[in-house]
Design a protein around this motif. Sequence first.
Motif, short mmCIF file in Angstrom:
data_model
loop_
_atom_site.label_atom_id
_atom_site.label_comp_id
_atom_site.label_asym_id
_atom_site.label_seq_id
_atom_site.Cartn_x
_atom_site.Cartn_y
_atom_site.Cartn_z
N GLU A 142 -33.06 -42.57 -26.31
CA GLU A 142 -32.71 -41.20 -25.94
C GLU A 142 -31.45 -41.28 -25.08
O GLU A 142 -31.49 -41.00 -23.88
N ASN A 154 -30.62 -35.65 -28.46
CA ASN A 154 -31.79 -36.53 -28.43
C ASN A 154 -32.87 -36.06 -29.39
O ASN A 154 -33.48 -36.86 -30.11
N LYS A 168 -34.19 -38.23 -32.73
CA LYS A 168 -35.58 -38.66 -32.85
C LYS A 168 -36.22 -38.12 -34.12
O LYS A 168 -36.92 -38.84 -34.85
N ASP A 179 -36.81 -32.75 -27.04
CA ASP A 179 -36.33 -33.39 -25.82
C ASP A 179 -36.32 -32.29 -24.78
O ASP A 179 -35.75 -31.21 -25.00
#
Length: 212
Positions: free
Chosen positions: A42, A50, A54, A70
Amino acid sequence: MTTLVLATRNAGKIAELTRLLEPYGVEVLGLDRFPEIGEIPEDGETFAENALFKALTVARATGHIAVADDSGLAVDALDGAPGVYSARYAQPGDVPGGEAMTQDARNNAKLLAALQGVPMDKRTARFVCCMAAAAPNEETLVAERAWEGRIALEPGGDNGFGYDPLFLVPDAGCTSAQLAPEEKNRRSHRGQALKALLQGWPEFLARAGEAQ
């Protein structure tokens, strides 16, 4: 039924997002079901960077739609810190006895120390959540929302996780950790971001090639 993989191993976050997604008739799996996926960095400069990274990483690895968020705390008196570093704000040596504390406890202790002497009217803050969905074909959907509040003078409540015991909800007269789970979900940055994300869900599923 659409299978979603939540791109987190945080048990509190998995439970919270599972409750929020239950009404939509989806099967929710946590990242703990896919141990072959290692830690996902991250290191983006924003919550959106982020969350998208992901979600795309997990969608590619699992072949399922992935939902990632996030989120973090932005404190005005600290120029927006801890921000994207919220989960790893404090190191063990940053606070007395930090080696024996959980990460959440260290983070909260460091935050209180940083705000020592700051009056309540200057302790304004907000939880920010960016939520992203990604499909294996790399279609994406993103939503971001914030929850305004203040930082309490001391922790209160046992519900929630992270900074919840310090996040004072002014109109409720208590911290986020003192709210019932249903009330927290209704108010929270994560709940609002998910609600915004789901507004575009049918179109996203069509682009993702999923049955509706």
